[in-house]
Scaffold this motif. Structure first.
Motif, PDB file in Angstrom:
ATOM      1  N   UNK A   1       0.834  -1.204   0.000  1.00 37.58           N
ATOM      2  CA  UNK A   1       0.000   0.000   0.000  1.00 37.58           C
ATOM      3  C   UNK A   1       0.867   1.251   0.000  1.00 37.58           C
ATOM      4  N   UNK A   2       1.902   1.252   0.798  1.00 37.11           N
ATOM      5  CA  UNK A   2       2.803   2.402   0.859  1.00 37.11           C
ATOM      6  C   UNK A   2       3.548   2.583  -0.465  1.00 37.11           C
ATOM      7  N   UNK A   3       4.017   1.498  -1.045  1.00 35.69           N
ATOM      8  CA  UNK A   3       4.771   1.565  -2.296  1.00 35.69           C
ATOM      9  C   UNK A   3       3.906   2.027  -3.467  1.00 35.69           C
ATOM     10  N   UNK A   4       2.605   1.700  -3.408  1.00 39.71           N
ATOM     11  CA  UNK A   4       1.724   2.007  -4.539  1.00 39.71           C
ATOM     12  C   UNK A   4       1.140   3.413  -4.493  1.00 39.71           C
ATOM     13  N   UNK A   5       1.155   4.063  -3.324  1.00 36.81           N
ATOM     14  CA  UNK A   5       0.472   5.352  -3.203  1.00 36.81           C
ATOM     15  C   UNK A   5       1.126   6.421  -4.075  1.00 36.81           C
ATOM     16  N   UNK A   6       0.254   7.283  -4.673  1.00 38.35           N
ATOM     17  CA  UNK A   6       0.732   8.399  -5.478  1.00 38.35           C
ATOM     18  C   UNK A   6      -0.081   9.659  -5.158  1.00 38.35           C
ATOM     19  N   UNK A   7       0.622  10.797  -5.169  1.00 41.33           N
ATOM     20  CA  UNK A   7      -0.009  12.115  -5.096  1.00 41.33           C
ATOM     21  C   UNK A   7       0.234  12.782  -6.446  1.00 41.33           C
ATOM     22  N   UNK A   8      -0.844  13.103  -7.168  1.00 39.85           N
ATOM     23  CA  UNK A   8      -0.736  13.698  -8.505  1.00 39.85           C
ATOM     24  C   UNK A   8      -1.191  15.154  -8.466  1.00 39.85           C
ATOM     25  N   UNK A   9      -0.270  16.076  -8.741  1.00 37.74           N
ATOM     26  CA  UNK A   9      -0.555  17.508  -8.776  1.00 37.74           C
ATOM     27  C   UNK A   9      -0.758  17.948 -10.217  1.00 37.74           C
ATOM     28  N   UNK A  10      -1.943  18.489 -10.501  1.00 38.92           N
ATOM     29  CA  UNK A  10      -2.253  18.935 -11.860  1.00 38.92           C
ATOM     30  C   UNK A  10      -1.989  20.433 -11.942  1.00 38.92           C
ATOM     31  N   UNK A  11      -0.976  20.801 -12.719  1.00 39.51           N
ATOM     32  CA  UNK A  11      -0.573  22.194 -12.835  1.00 39.51           C
ATOM     33  C   UNK A  11      -0.787  22.669 -14.271  1.00 39.51           C
TER      34      UNK A  11
ATOM     35  N   UNK B   1       6.145  23.462  -3.724  1.00 40.17           N
ATOM     36  CA  UNK B   1       5.811  22.727  -2.510  1.00 40.17           C
ATOM     37  C   UNK B   1       5.751  21.223  -2.762  1.00 40.17           C
ATOM     38  N   UNK B   2       5.167  20.848  -3.902  1.00 36.99           N
ATOM     39  CA  UNK B   2       5.059  19.428  -4.246  1.00 36.99           C
ATOM     40  C   UNK B   2       6.445  18.816  -4.423  1.00 36.99           C
ATOM     41  N   UNK B   3       7.292  19.514  -5.166  1.00 36.40           N
ATOM     42  CA  UNK B   3       8.647  19.003  -5.391  1.00 36.40           C
ATOM     43  C   UNK B   3       9.415  18.906  -4.074  1.00 36.40           C
ATOM     44  N   UNK B   4       9.279  19.935  -3.238  1.00 35.61           N
ATOM     45  CA  UNK B   4       9.987  19.922  -1.960  1.00 35.61           C
ATOM     46  C   UNK B   4       9.516  18.783  -1.065  1.00 35.61           C
TER      47      UNK B   4
ATOM     48  N   UNK C   1      10.194  12.366   0.720  1.00 35.33           N
ATOM     49  CA  UNK C   1      10.066  11.147  -0.069  1.00 35.33           C
ATOM     50  C   UNK C   1       8.669  10.836  -0.541  1.00 35.33           C
ATOM     51  N   UNK C   2       7.697  11.739  -0.306  1.00 39.48           N
ATOM     52  CA  UNK C   2       6.335  11.463  -0.756  1.00 39.48           C
ATOM     53  C   UNK C   2       6.333  11.195  -2.266  1.00 39.48           C
ATOM     54  N   UNK C   3       5.730  10.105  -2.725  1.00 35.58           N
ATOM     55  CA  UNK C   3       5.753   9.755  -4.153  1.00 35.58           C
ATOM     56  C   UNK C   3       4.775  10.628  -4.953  1.00 35.58           C
ATOM     57  N   UNK C   4       5.287  11.726  -5.463  1.00 35.50           N
ATOM     58  CA  UNK C   4       4.463  12.692  -6.174  1.00 35.50           C
ATOM     59  C   UNK C   4       4.662  12.572  -7.676  1.00 35.50           C
ATOM     60  N   UNK C   5       3.648  13.012  -8.406  1.00 33.89           N
ATOM     61  CA  UNK C   5       3.702  13.182  -9.859  1.00 33.89           C
ATOM     62  C   UNK C   5       3.175  14.578 -10.161  1.00 33.89           C
ATOM     63  N   UNK C   6       3.774  15.269 -11.110  1.00 37.18           N
ATOM     64  CA  UNK C   6       3.329  16.611 -11.467  1.00 37.18           C
ATOM     65  C   UNK C   6       3.081  16.691 -12.963  1.00 37.18           C
ATOM     66  N   UNK C   7       2.035  17.421 -13.343  1.00 36.55           N
ATOM     67  CA  UNK C   7       1.731  17.610 -14.763  1.00 36.55           C
ATOM     68  C   UNK C   7       1.549  19.089 -15.058  1.00 36.55           C
ATOM     69  N   UNK C   8       1.877  19.460 -16.289  1.00 35.68           N
ATOM     70  CA  UNK C   8       1.693  20.825 -16.764  1.00 35.68           C
ATOM     71  C   UNK C   8       0.956  20.761 -18.095  1.00 35.68           C
ATOM     72  N   UNK C   9      -0.320  21.129 -18.060  1.00 37.59           N
ATOM     73  CA  UNK C   9      -1.131  21.020 -19.273  1.00 37.59           C
ATOM     74  C   UNK C   9      -1.234  22.365 -19.976  1.00 37.59           C
TER      75      UNK C   9
ATOM     76  N   UNK D   1       7.692   8.414  -9.829  1.00 36.54           N
ATOM     77  CA  UNK D   1       7.590   9.361  -8.707  1.00 36.54           C
ATOM     78  C   UNK D   1       8.691  10.424  -8.764  1.00 36.54           C
ATOM     79  N   UNK D   2       8.285  11.666  -8.490  1.00 41.98           N
ATOM     80  CA  UNK D   2       9.218  12.775  -8.533  1.00 41.98           C
ATOM     81  C   UNK D   2       9.326  13.448  -9.881  1.00 41.98           C
ATOM     82  N   UNK D   3       8.716  12.849 -10.916  1.00 43.56           N
ATOM     83  CA  UNK D   3       8.828  13.394 -12.268  1.00 43.56           C
ATOM     84  C   UNK D   3       7.676  14.339 -12.596  1.00 43.56           C
ATOM     85  N   UNK D   4       7.959  15.271 -13.511  1.00 46.51           N
ATOM     86  CA  UNK D   4       6.944  16.161 -14.069  1.00 46.51           C
ATOM     87  C   UNK D   4       6.751  15.821 -15.537  1.00 46.51           C
TER      88      UNK D   4
END
Length: 353
Positions: free
Chosen positions: A122-132, A169-172, A178-186, A244-247
């Motif tokens: 569960x911990x390994x699979x979790x993702x936070x996705x920030x839509x920018x 903030x997301x990147x930091x 170590x929070x597994x984040x993903x960022x997008x720029x549309x 994780x960590x990529x934009x």
């Protein structure tokens, strides 16, 4: 398995939630404040479906977010909640700072605490996705290559500055905790359920009401246009396979001036809803005082997303325009309801030449 979507009653959010539930049995917890741009009518097709759990609330409400995470145990949090209209950010920047910066911080803190309590798979699979947005990159000169993910941030408006701050903030949070984040720029989205303060629905609504179609300045500001269903398919793919960590930039490969957009909409309306006097809808295009700090050109290079995750948009500019015009023609009741009252005051104030 569950996902938590914030801002899921807005334009992009409602398209994402509906698209998700068309393809997955996995439930969606949908948190939305229901501001002027959030509308439960956008989700009417999901009424009564147990896999869609709607919660009215603010992403700045940390205890509420924490409770939803603890109760539903989602495997992903997708943040689509945002104040997003540049014009409004110039007049009312406070709301943009509060939602886009403070709200993102609150979500990250809650997501981090929740993730720290997970274990194993569960911990390994979790993702936070920030839509920018691509607007964080600022303006491009004519002829310059499109924005890549490495482009320097140069926001020009309170809106883009607030989104840039949220991105940092997301990147930091990833780099520090170590929070597994993903960022997008549309790039500029368009399509069904878009509130008629944005260019395309504004032009459609005004044309059908035989009102002037106002364009800022000379109308030659350039944007890359992305059909909203293509944006949603990219988000699904990034959530599925992004690192994780990529934009990732998400673009439509459709650079058009605002004038070209208005002319294309008018040509479609001439065929589907001609004016009673027989004159072309484009004859109502006019120009108003330019917006303060107006970026001249955006162009989004989505090569990384195509190369690494195999995504490409399905709609051309012509096919997306046709689908958009047909949707608004078929949903005149929706348009009438969302453009009543304060909306009319906003339009009069904003587009006085």
């Amino acid at each position: 398995m569950t996902i938590l979507v914030t801002g899921g009653a807005g334009f992009i959010g409602s398209n994402f939630v509906q698209g998700w539930l068309e393809r997955h049995d996995e439930p969606v917890v949908n948190l939305d404040k229901l501001t002027y741009a959030g509308n439960l009518e956008n989700l009417a097709a999901l009424r009564g479906r147990p896999e869609h759990i709607f919660v009215r609330g603010d992403i700045c409400d940390g205890p509420l977010v924490a409770r939803l995470l603890a109760e539903h145990r989602p495997r992903a949090l997708i943040n689509l909640a945002a104040e997003s209209h540049v014009d409004r950010s110039i007049c009312e920047p406070d709301a943009f700072v509060q939602t886009n910066i403070v709200g993102t911080f609150k979500l990250l803190e809650c997501a981090r605490a929740y993730w720290n309590g997970l274990q194993g798979r569960e911990r390994a699979a979790f993702r936070y996705l920030q839509v920018s947005t691509d607007e964080v990159y600022g303006s491009l000169p004519d002829g310059a290559p499109g924005f890549t993910e490495a482009h320097r941030y140069q926001p020009s408006s309170p809106y883009s500055a607030s989104k840039a701050a949220a991105d940092h903030l997301v990147r930091a949070c990833h780099q520090t905790y170590g929070l597994p984040v993903l960022s997008t720029h549309c790039s500029n989205n368009y399509g069904p359920y878009q509130f008629p303060e944005k260019l395309m629905p504004l032009c459609i609504v005004h044309a059908l009401e035989d009102k002037p179609l106002p364009l800022y300045g000379d109308g030659l500001h350039v944007r890359d246009w992305l059909y909203v269903a293509d944006h949603c398919s990219a988000l699904r793919r990034i959530l599925e396979a992004g690192a994780p960590g990529e934009a990732y930039n998400i673009g439509g490969w459709n650079e058009q001036t605002n004038l070209q957009v208005a002319q294309a909409l008018c040509a479609e309306l001439d065929a589907l809803a001609p004016r009673e006097d027989g004159r072309p809808h484009a004859s109502r295009i006019g120009f108003v005082r330019d917006r303060a700090g107006h970026d001249r050109r955006y162009a989004t290079d989505a090569s990384k997303l195509r190369r690494e995750l195999g995504w490409a948009p399905q709609e051309t500019f012509a096919s997306g325009i046709a689908k958009t015009v047909r949707w608004y023609l078929a949903h005149s009741d929706w348009t009438a309801r969302v453009t009543s009252g304060a909306y009319q005051d906003w339009i009069r104030r904003q587009y006085t030449s």
